[in-house]
Design an enzyme around this catalytic site. Sequence first.
Site, PDB file in Angstrom:
ATOM      1  N   ASP A   1       0.969  -1.185   0.047  1.00  0.00           N
ATOM      2  CA  ASP A   1      -0.125  -0.105  -0.001  1.00  0.00           C
ATOM      3  C   ASP A   1       0.822   1.282   0.176  1.00  0.00           C
ATOM      4  O   ASP A   1       2.056   1.244   0.324  1.00  0.00           O
ATOM      5  CB  ASP A   1      -0.869   0.140   1.345  1.00  0.00           C
ATOM      6  CG  ASP A   1      -2.248   0.805   0.959  1.00  0.00           C
ATOM      7  OD1 ASP A   1      -2.255   1.347  -0.193  1.00  0.00           O
ATOM      8  OD2 ASP A   1      -2.932   0.840   1.873  1.00  0.00           O
ATOM      9  N   ASP A   2       0.083   2.290  -0.259  1.00  0.00           N
ATOM     10  CA  ASP A   2       1.067   3.495  -0.345  1.00  0.00           C
ATOM     11  C   ASP A   2       1.255   4.065   1.107  1.00  0.00           C
ATOM     12  O   ASP A   2       2.405   4.716   1.189  1.00  0.00           O
ATOM     13  CB  ASP A   2       0.312   4.865  -1.282  1.00  0.00           C
ATOM     14  CG  ASP A   2      -1.212   4.940  -0.769  1.00  0.00           C
ATOM     15  OD1 ASP A   2      -1.610   4.056   0.046  1.00  0.00           O
ATOM     16  OD2 ASP A   2      -1.940   5.800  -1.155  1.00  0.00           O
TER      17      ASP A   2
ATOM     18  N   ASP B   1      -2.122   4.491   7.977  1.00  0.00           N
ATOM     19  CA  ASP B   1      -2.252   5.733   8.761  1.00  0.00           C
ATOM     20  C   ASP B   1      -2.647   5.340  10.037  1.00  0.00           C
ATOM     21  O   ASP B   1      -1.850   5.307  10.869  1.00  0.00           O
ATOM     22  CB  ASP B   1      -3.345   6.304   7.956  1.00  0.00           C
ATOM     23  CG  ASP B   1      -3.759   7.867   8.674  1.00  0.00           C
ATOM     24  OD1 ASP B   1      -3.562   7.764   9.848  1.00  0.00           O
ATOM     25  OD2 ASP B   1      -4.173   8.728   8.047  1.00  0.00           O
TER      26      ASP B   1
END
Length: 169
Positions: free
Chosen positions: A103-104, A107
């Site tokens: 994933d980028d 969070d």
Amino acid sequence: MTDNLLPHEKGFHVSWDQLHRDARALAWRLQGHGPDDGKWRAVVAITRGGMAPAMIVARELDIRMVDTISVKSYNHQTQSEPKVIKSPDMDVIGDGTGVLVVDDLVDTGRTLEVVRKHMPKAHVATVYAKPMGKPQVESYITEVSQDTWIFFPWDMALQYVKPYHGADD
């Protein structure tokens, strides 16, 4: 002073070039660490943000088996309860052994909690990581503070900006 900043004012702007460099660095970090003689058997991108980094990682590590999992956990900039809206081919992916999930950004880690239920033995790698989500990730490249909003290249457009000083209208 930074407590009064809006999310976009404490932003980390990532260009396509920077994303490419960071995703390649992630591939270098993962190279030789797969369970099958150092090789990975598949990449699963978390859509949509993980697709570009996953493609770069798959290319750099010569992984031809690429799939996606789609987890919706944001509505624009508001986080909601994550839910899987598209799963990878579980006959191929299995429990995640030998699989890289890319994933980028991690969070809060809530999206990855859902992904890990589907692929508990997968190796999770993100390009960027925030402190709350780091426990959900085995590999990442850059840590940013929890209150920083990351602007990815697919979220931005180039436009003219007036100089700070000395410009006539």
